[in-house]
Design an enzyme around this catalytic site. Structure first.
Site, mmCIF file in Angstrom:
data_model
loop_
_atom_site.group_PDB
_atom_site.id
_atom_site.type_symbol
_atom_site.label_atom_id
_atom_site.label_comp_id
_atom_site.label_asym_id
_atom_site.label_seq_id
_atom_site.Cartn_x
_atom_site.Cartn_y
_atom_site.Cartn_z
ATOM 1 N N GLY A 193 8.929 2.029 7.694
ATOM 2 C CA GLY A 193 8.600 0.709 7.148
ATOM 3 C C GLY A 193 7.543 0.710 6.155
ATOM 4 O O GLY A 193 7.451 1.676 5.267
ATOM 5 N N ALA A 238 5.001 2.903 1.559
ATOM 6 C CA ALA A 238 6.343 3.033 2.410
ATOM 7 C C ALA A 238 6.505 4.214 2.681
ATOM 8 O O ALA A 238 6.466 5.190 2.036
ATOM 9 C CB ALA A 238 7.491 2.113 1.534
ATOM 10 N N GLY A 239 7.387 4.236 3.903
ATOM 11 C CA GLY A 239 7.861 5.555 4.455
ATOM 12 C C GLY A 239 9.051 5.304 5.200
ATOM 13 O O GLY A 239 9.824 4.381 5.068
ATOM 14 N N LEU A 256 0.818 -1.192 0.041
ATOM 15 C CA LEU A 256 0.033 0.030 0.245
ATOM 16 C C LEU A 256 0.924 1.064 -0.099
ATOM 17 O O LEU A 256 0.382 2.234 -0.550
ATOM 18 C CB LEU A 256 -0.986 -0.024 1.416
ATOM 19 C CG LEU A 256 -1.956 -1.223 1.257
ATOM 20 C CD1 LEU A 256 -2.845 -0.970 2.553
ATOM 21 C CD2 LEU A 256 -3.073 -0.827 0.095
ATOM 22 N N ASP A 303 2.191 14.729 14.770
ATOM 23 C CA ASP A 303 2.456 14.297 13.256
ATOM 24 C C ASP A 303 1.405 14.667 12.339
ATOM 25 O O ASP A 303 1.299 14.085 11.185
ATOM 26 C CB ASP A 303 3.282 13.199 12.879
ATOM 27 C CG ASP A 303 4.129 13.209 11.582
ATOM 28 O OD1 ASP A 303 4.649 14.473 11.382
ATOM 29 O OD2 ASP A 303 4.442 12.224 11.233
ATOM 30 N N VAL A 329 3.542 -0.539 4.255
ATOM 31 C CA VAL A 329 2.305 -1.023 4.915
ATOM 32 C C VAL A 329 1.831 -1.822 3.526
ATOM 33 O O VAL A 329 1.789 -1.525 2.450
ATOM 34 C CB VAL A 329 1.439 0.130 4.900
ATOM 35 C CG1 VAL A 329 -0.024 -0.098 5.218
ATOM 36 C CG2 VAL A 329 2.029 1.155 5.932
#
Length: 501
Positions: A25, A21-22, A19, A135, A27
């Site tokens: 990690g 990425a960041g 789905l 955030d 998803v």
């Protein structure tokens, strides 16, 4: 690189697709092992999972976020560790996010208000439960069509860096530093305690972005962006967006006030004022300076002024903020920090530094806040606190030949000496490193998975390391490590490989 592929079974869930990425990690959309539904499984990078401090924070804060039950907050179903890797299973939301919606430009005011209103409800609900998000930004606001096509559903996600107010530490996502800084409240950037109205500030930055197609402050480097949040006046959105009523300027001036006490009491109140300004052209009333918005957290800012009147306390707090802001300007202008000169590296000598004795009451570390933001688990937040392994840090005088801008001189409880040098840009670092004598180098990865190069030198007092980061934004920073009685490899194995870099 994503760690899982379609068809993999992880923690009982069958992975279907990636789905997103960041920095922390990836998803995945995954099938629940026992129920006929999709969930979103967030898998933290292996480098984070191996960190026992990070694991503890993640698990505590996932438990806190799991308590939340709100229609505008993504629900957390489960969490755990599989083969040493941390994961969390969340409600799956089909759709996109507000950041994606902004790729085609500003949103219609009605849609922007709907997104902000739903997010405000989510935040006020979390605040009532004693939890801050810390955030809030468009990427963390998910958008999906409601069942039956009755409208757009808005859900706030990623409480992964949320912090209960009675916690002494916070989980900081550093992989998306610039994206986060665009929406960060001043008190999150200058060492003050985050409060409920800090989330309101971030939501106001987000609403500004939704309406104007750009955030209120648009600097392209971390230092300038932090300086804008701390010192620059709020831009007038009526001068940016044609036809925007001037009453909206007053709404944003209050919601983005430097002092949290001058903002709205709740996030919902802020959005209601924006809605009124857009529909009627009426500006909000004079800012309220009370502390009602923070009482749910047991924080009463008046405690600093036991004998003052309420008005006197507010004037004193405003004066402290102004002094701090002026300190930022003064410290940047006179560059009172120092770590080492070019000559000291060229000769292989370990530089010494002279600590500057503070002569004012302003925040002496204001000029180097961007560096602290990049390494929150390494450097102490203030001169009176401790960093990694109990390190104590100070500024030092800067020689005229030095090419770095700001930095720290630190010593930890084991006697290791660390110097952290922040430069204007990666090109300055590259030119400086090119002047160094030839020496052994090693290509490594930090504990957090960041690529770096360790240069080994031998000085008159023993071996020392110069560490360069290979990827932005860390590539503007150099580290110098000296540990009496230890070899280059021992410094790498016993400090560099474990330090929170």
């Amino acid at each position: 690189m994503h760690e899982l592929r379609a068809g993999d079974i992880f923690a009982g869930y069958r992975i279907e697709r990636v789905l997103g990425a960041g920095g922390m990690g990836s998803v995945y959309a995954a099938r629940h092992p026992r129920l006929p539904r999709l969930v979103a499984v967030k898998l933290l990078h292996s480098s984070y999972s191996a960190d026992p401090v990070f694991r503890g924070r993640f698990e505590r804060e996932a438990d806190l976020a799991g308590r939340l039950d709100h229609p505008n907050i993504v629900a957390i179903h489960d969490r755990g560790s599989e083969d040493g890797r941390l994961w969390i299973a969340m409600q799956y939301v089909a759709g996109s996010d507000a950041e994606t919606a902004l790729r085609t430009g500003a949103l219609a005011p009605r849609r922007a208000l709907h997104i902000a209103r739903s997010t405000a409800d989510a935040l006020d609900g979390a605040h009532a439960a004693g939890l801050l998000h810390r955030d809030v930004k468009p990427a963390n606001i998910l958008l999906s069509e409601s069942a039956g096509g009755s409208g757009e559903r808005v859900l706030l996600t990623d409480f992964g860096i949320a912090k209960a107010v009675d916690e002494s530490t916070a989980l900081t996502e550093t992989g998306t530093l610039m994206a986060t800084l665009r929406y960060a409240a001043p008190e999150q950037l200058d060492g003050r305690t985050a409060v409920a109205r800090s989330d309101q500030y971030s939501l106001a930055c987000t609403l500004f972005h939704l309406l104007a197609g750009r955030p209120p402050f648009t600097a392209t480097n971390a230092g300038a962006l932090i300086g804008a949040h701390l010192m620059h006046p709020v831009p007038r959105i009526s001068e940016i967006v044609p036809g925007m009523p001037a009453a909206m300027d007053a709404v944003f001036a209050r919601a983005l006030a430097k002092d949290p006490d001058h903002r709205f009491a709740t996030c919902a109140e802020m959005v209601a004022a924006a809605s009124t300004a857009l529909t009627t052209g009426t500006a909000p009333a004079r800012p309220m300076t009370g502390v009602a918005g923070d009482r749910a957290f047991g924080v009463d800012h008046r405690a600093d002024f036991h004998t003052a009147t309420a008005a006197g306390a507010r004037r004193g707090k405003a004066a402290r903020w102004v002094a701090g802001a002026l300190g930022v300007i003064a410290l940047i202008a006179i560059a009172t920090t120092a770590l080492m000169s070019r000559d000291s590296v060229g000769t292989g000598a370990v530089p010494t530094s002279t600590t500057v004795t503070p002569t004012t009451t302003v925040d002496q570390w204001a000029a180097a806040r961007p560096t602290i933001a990049m390494f929150p688990d390494l450097l102490p937040a203030s001169p009176d606190s401790e960093g990694y392994r109990g390190s104590r840090c100070s500024f030092a005088t800067k020689s005229p030949e030095a090419v770095w801008d700001t930095g720290f001189d630190c010593t930890d409880r084991e006697g290791l000496q660390l110097q952290v040098m922040a430069h204007k840009d990666p090109e300055t670092v590259g030119r400086f490193v090119a002047t160094l004598p030839a020496g052994a180098t090693q290509q490594l990865r930090s504990r957090y998975g960041r690529p770096l190069t360790a240069h080994s030198f031998n000085g008159s007092t023993g071996p020392w390391l110069l560490v360069r980061f290979d990827a932005a934004p860390y590539s503007t920073v150099l580290l110098q490590v000296y540990w009496k009685g230890h070899t280059h490899q021992e410094m790498i194995d016993q400090w560099l490989s474990t330090a929170p870099l």
